[in-house]
Design a protein around this motif. Structure first.
Motif, PDB file in Angstrom:
ATOM      1  N   LEU A  83       0.835  -1.203   0.000  1.00 45.93           N
ATOM      2  CA  LEU A  83       0.000   0.000   0.000  1.00 45.93           C
ATOM      3  C   LEU A  83       0.872   1.255   0.000  1.00 45.93           C
ATOM      4  N   PHE A  84       1.961   1.232   0.784  1.00 43.17           N
ATOM      5  CA  PHE A  84       2.882   2.363   0.795  1.00 43.17           C
ATOM      6  C   PHE A  84       3.589   2.486  -0.555  1.00 43.17           C
ATOM      7  N   CYS A  85       3.948   1.333  -1.138  1.00 41.41           N
ATOM      8  CA  CYS A  85       4.606   1.344  -2.451  1.00 41.41           C
ATOM      9  C   CYS A  85       3.692   1.952  -3.508  1.00 41.41           C
ATOM     10  N   LEU A  86       2.430   1.550  -3.488  1.00 41.13           N
ATOM     11  CA  LEU A  86       1.474   2.088  -4.456  1.00 41.13           C
ATOM     12  C   LEU A  86       1.255   3.576  -4.229  1.00 41.13           C
ATOM     13  N   GLY A  87       1.262   3.997  -2.955  1.00 43.79           N
ATOM     14  CA  GLY A  87       1.133   5.424  -2.662  1.00 43.79           C
ATOM     15  C   GLY A  87       2.281   6.228  -3.248  1.00 43.79           C
ATOM     16  N   SER A  88       3.509   5.700  -3.145  1.00 47.21           N
ATOM     17  CA  SER A  88       4.666   6.381  -3.727  1.00 47.21           C
ATOM     18  C   SER A  88       4.556   6.434  -5.246  1.00 47.21           C
ATOM     19  N   LEU A  89       4.118   5.331  -5.851  1.00 46.73           N
ATOM     20  CA  LEU A  89       3.966   5.292  -7.310  1.00 46.73           C
ATOM     21  C   LEU A  89       2.917   6.300  -7.776  1.00 46.73           C
ATOM     22  N   ALA A  90       1.802   6.409  -7.031  1.00 44.46           N
ATOM     23  CA  ALA A  90       0.751   7.362  -7.395  1.00 44.46           C
ATOM     24  C   ALA A  90       1.240   8.801  -7.225  1.00 44.46           C
ATOM     25  N   LEU A  91       1.963   9.063  -6.137  1.00 39.35           N
ATOM     26  CA  LEU A  91       2.488  10.410  -5.903  1.00 39.35           C
ATOM     27  C   LEU A  91       3.458  10.820  -7.010  1.00 39.35           C
ATOM     28  N   TYR A  92       4.247   9.866  -7.498  1.00 38.81           N
ATOM     29  CA  TYR A  92       5.172  10.156  -8.592  1.00 38.81           C
ATOM     30  C   TYR A  92       4.401  10.565  -9.843  1.00 38.81           C
ATOM     31  N   GLY A  93       3.279   9.885 -10.099  1.00 41.10           N
ATOM     32  CA  GLY A  93       2.459  10.242 -11.259  1.00 41.10           C
ATOM     33  C   GLY A  93       1.892  11.642 -11.139  1.00 41.10           C
ATOM     34  N   VAL A  94       1.473  12.017  -9.918  1.00 43.91           N
ATOM     35  CA  VAL A  94       0.964  13.375  -9.697  1.00 43.91           C
ATOM     36  C   VAL A  94       2.076  14.396  -9.916  1.00 43.91           C
ATOM     37  N   GLY A  95       3.256  14.120  -9.367  1.00 42.03           N
ATOM     38  CA  GLY A  95       4.381  15.038  -9.547  1.00 42.03           C
ATOM     39  C   GLY A  95       4.799  15.164 -10.993  1.00 42.03           C
ATOM     40  N   LEU A  96       4.774  14.048 -11.715  1.00 44.14           N
ATOM     41  CA  LEU A  96       5.133  14.059 -13.133  1.00 44.14           C
ATOM     42  C   LEU A  96       4.119  14.858 -13.940  1.00 44.14           C
ATOM     43  N   VAL A 100       5.801  18.867 -10.543  1.00 48.71           N
ATOM     44  CA  VAL A 100       6.168  19.154  -9.154  1.00 48.71           C
ATOM     45  C   VAL A 100       7.306  18.206  -8.765  1.00 48.71           C
ATOM     46  N   GLN A 101       8.526  18.692  -8.872  1.00 47.49           N
ATOM     47  CA  GLN A 101       9.682  17.830  -8.628  1.00 47.49           C
ATOM     48  C   GLN A 101       9.738  17.345  -7.187  1.00 47.49           C
ATOM     49  N   LEU A 102       9.246  18.139  -6.248  1.00 52.03           N
ATOM     50  CA  LEU A 102       9.257  17.705  -4.845  1.00 52.03           C
ATOM     51  C   LEU A 102       8.481  16.405  -4.687  1.00 52.03           C
ATOM     52  N   PHE A 103       7.297  16.315  -5.300  1.00 55.03           N
ATOM     53  CA  PHE A 103       6.507  15.083  -5.235  1.00 55.03           C
ATOM     54  C   PHE A 103       7.263  13.921  -5.878  1.00 55.03           C
ATOM     55  N   MET A 104       7.904  14.195  -7.012  1.00 53.37           N
ATOM     56  CA  MET A 104       8.645  13.143  -7.710  1.00 53.37           C
ATOM     57  C   MET A 104       9.792  12.629  -6.844  1.00 53.37           C
ATOM     58  N   HIS A 105      10.493  13.539  -6.175  1.00 53.78           N
ATOM     59  CA  HIS A 105      11.642  13.132  -5.361  1.00 53.78           C
ATOM     60  C   HIS A 105      11.193  12.392  -4.099  1.00 53.78           C
ATOM     61  N   ILE A 106      10.112  12.853  -3.486  1.00 52.99           N
ATOM     62  CA  ILE A 106       9.587  12.146  -2.312  1.00 52.99           C
ATOM     63  C   ILE A 106       9.198  10.728  -2.697  1.00 52.99           C
ATOM     64  N   ALA A 107       8.486  10.590  -3.817  1.00 50.81           N
ATOM     65  CA  ALA A 107       8.059   9.262  -4.269  1.00 50.81           C
ATOM     66  C   ALA A 107       9.253   8.378  -4.610  1.00 50.81           C
ATOM     67  N   THR A 108      10.245   8.952  -5.275  1.00 54.47           N
ATOM     68  CA  THR A 108      11.416   8.176  -5.701  1.00 54.47           C
ATOM     69  C   THR A 108      12.153   7.576  -4.524  1.00 54.47           C
ATOM     70  N   PHE A 109      12.402   8.398  -3.502  1.00 63.04           N
ATOM     71  CA  PHE A 109      13.262   7.958  -2.412  1.00 63.04           C
ATOM     72  C   PHE A 109      12.499   7.433  -1.194  1.00 63.04           C
ATOM     73  N   THR A 110      11.188   7.304  -1.326  1.00 63.11           N
ATOM     74  CA  THR A 110      10.427   6.532  -0.334  1.00 63.11           C
ATOM     75  C   THR A 110      10.070   5.159  -0.887  1.00 63.11           C
ATOM     76  N   PHE A 111       9.912   5.070  -2.208  1.00 66.19           N
ATOM     77  CA  PHE A 111       9.559   3.778  -2.789  1.00 66.19           C
ATOM     78  C   PHE A 111      10.664   2.744  -2.578  1.00 66.19           C
ATOM     79  N   LEU A 112      11.915   3.155  -2.706  1.00 64.84           N
ATOM     80  CA  LEU A 112      13.027   2.198  -2.582  1.00 64.84           C
ATOM     81  C   LEU A 112      13.051   1.520  -1.211  1.00 64.84           C
ATOM     82  N   PRO A 113      13.034   2.257  -0.090  1.00 65.92           N
ATOM     83  CA  PRO A 113      12.995   1.558   1.202  1.00 65.92           C
ATOM     84  C   PRO A 113      11.716   0.775   1.425  1.00 65.92           C
ATOM     85  N   PHE A 114      10.583   1.295   0.935  1.00 71.55           N
ATOM     86  CA  PHE A 114       9.328   0.552   1.083  1.00 71.55           C
ATOM     87  C   PHE A 114       9.373  -0.781   0.326  1.00 71.55           C
TER      88      PHE A 114
END
Length: 497
Positions: A83-96, A100-114
């Motif tokens: 669920l957290f992984c999917l949240g990061s993937l969705a946030l990346y789509g919103v940032g893209l 909004v690069q901040l959203f893209m970066h948050i999604a990028t570097f939270t998805f890896l540990p998740f």
């Protein structure tokens, strides 16, 4: 069954487990490539985020040091973490979609540990919790705190100057003493000290402390300490200027003083850590992970396929979004409106960048001149809602008041009253996004992102109408301005394709 302590490294870390982990990391790079590249650009360009270049190598090293406490031969995937992984993937789509690069970066570097947490399971992820989520420090965020840190630094430095009876006068971020004037500029905010201190403090707490209370306390100290220290630094610079009649603490020595002081701050912070940390005799050795079972290949295949399908599915969606951000065939231009002239007031000039087309004209309504300015951003042709775009130059105009008016049963329009030394103007504006009207730029931006994510974006535009008025007839002029917008609203919107 085998006792985990009897496992050597080859038995503890199976080839299948290592391959599964490499597949997840490789797909992470592929899926979040744009987020990774833009983040690296910021790390290299900005001095504030140079330390981010070392975060992932440091995380990998700390995880490697924990290899005796891990076992890739015995994973227990936690599917709830998906669920957290999917949240990061969705946030990346919103940032893209919204750029909004901040959203893209948050999604990028939270998805890896998740994703690694998902694959390993709770027990093993817990053992590498810090190095796993230390990756979050890769997110280049924090510049938003600069104005707040500037204000805090100015407040505290003024207070310290009052303690030593230095005569001062403060106006905003300017601090004046009899010998000269100082500005608490962005470089004086201490944002570099602040972020670096938190990173170093977190690392020190992890490497040298075991107690959760001690670790949390030291991280809190590493947050507060650089703020106080930076205020002392600014106080010292101003006091030095006062005592030396501005011969020192300005120019190059100002900057040198800052870096020397920062080095001293880090030394003091580590010294505080040495006082807080446990004694060597109080430290408990970590026990190797017991490995009572070995995961079957089906467990690896199921977990790896699940996370891979999720990433590849979102990657296809990202490609659809990218197609909405790339200009295709030559789009239509703005349409000409009847009863308008090319003459516009030189007194009011909006500033927009990267637009595809604009219309700057003038028309008459009830014998009074109205300036019309419209910009058009078709799909893939620039960004309408951006800090680079201005409806008026802030160096030339000042916002005096703002209000909303209802011009028909469906649309409410914002009106701003702006002033300068030469007069006063009313400025009404609205956004036109894929056929919908918005008065709020945030709502317009969100709707634009929504249409891009659906692959249905066509274009975005902004209409501004403005007229000079007089204070002596302000109420009558506001009523006239409302009649003008209500009368011309439908016709003006025909300007867009």
């Amino acid at each position: 069954m085998n006792d985990g302590s009897a496992f050597d490294l080859k038995e503890r870390h199976s080839t299948v487990g290592i391959v599964s982990l490499l597949v997840v990391v490789s797909l992470w790079v592929l899926t979040f490539w744009q987020g990774i590249v833009t983040a690296i650009d910021i790390w290299i360009i900005s001095d504030i985020f140079n330390h981010c270049l070392f975060i992932i190598p440091a995380s990998v090293y700390f995880i490697y040091c924990k290899r005796e406490q891990l076992s890739l031969s015995a994973i227990n995937p936690n599917y709830w973490v998906l669920l957290f992984c999917l949240g990061s993937l969705a946030l990346y789509g919103v940032g893209l979609s919204g750029g909004v690069q901040l959203f893209m970066h948050i999604a990028t570097f939270t998805f890896l540990p998740f994703s690694i947490w998902f694959l390993l399971g709770n027990e093993q992820a817990k053992r590498i919790l810090f190095p796993l989520f230390f990756i979050v420090f890769c997110i280049p965020v924090g510049e938003e705190l600069i104005p707040t840190l500037q204000a805090i630094t100015a407040d505290m430095s003024v207070m310290m100057l009052q303690w030593v009876n230095v005569p001062i006068y403060r106006s905003g971020l300017y601090i004046e003493i009899p010998e000269g004037r100082f500005l608490v500029a962005e470089a004086c905010s201490g944002i570099s000290f602040f972020i670096a201190s938190i990173v170093i403090g977190s690392l020190y707490a992890y490497m040298n402390m075991q107690s959760r209370i001690r670790r949390i306390s030291f991280v809190c100290i590493s947050i507060l300490f650089p703020i106080i220290a930076n205020a002392i630094r600014v106080f010292g610079i101003i006091l030095t200027g006062h005592l030396t009649n501005m011969e020192h603490a300005v120019g190059a020595d100002h900057l040198i003083y800052g870096w020397v002081f920062f080095s001293l701050v880090i030394v003091c912070l580590i010294g505080l850590g040495e006082l807080i940390r446990e004694k060597s005799s109080e430290l408990k050795p970590e026990t190797p992970l017991a490995t009572p079972f070995v995961s079957s290949n089906q467990v690896y295949i199921k977990a790896t396929v699940t996370i891979s399908v999720a990433m590849l599915s979102f990657l296809i969606w990202y490609q659809l979004i990218q197609s909405q951000l790339v200009a295709g065939t030559l789009p239509e231009r703005l349409k000409a409106l009847p009863s308008t002239s090319a003459q516009v007031s030189a007194n009011w000039s909006p500033e927009f960048v990267d637009y595809f087309d604009k219309n700057a004209s003038r028309f008459m309504f009830e014998s009074k001149a109205v300036d019309l300015y419209a910009v058009w951003y078709p799909k893939g042709r620039g960004e309408l809602v951006s800090f680079a775009n201005r409806m008026y130059l802030e160096d030339s105009w000042t916002l005096e008041s703002a209000y909303s008016v209802l011009i028909n049963s469906e649309n409410e329009i914002n009106v701003e009253q702006i002033v300068n030394a030469r007069g006063v103007r009313l400025l009404g504006y609205w956004y036109f996004v894929d056929g919908e009207i918005f008065s709020n730029k945030n709502h317009a931006k969100l709707y634009e992102i929504y249409k891009i994510m659906l692959g249905q974006h066509y274009g975005s535009g902004l209409v501004m109408v403005s007229a000079e008025i007089e204070y002596s007839t302000l109420d009558n002029d506001k009523a006239w301005f409302l009649r003008m917008m209500s009368n011309k609203f439908k016709a003006i919107n025909q300007i867009f394709p």
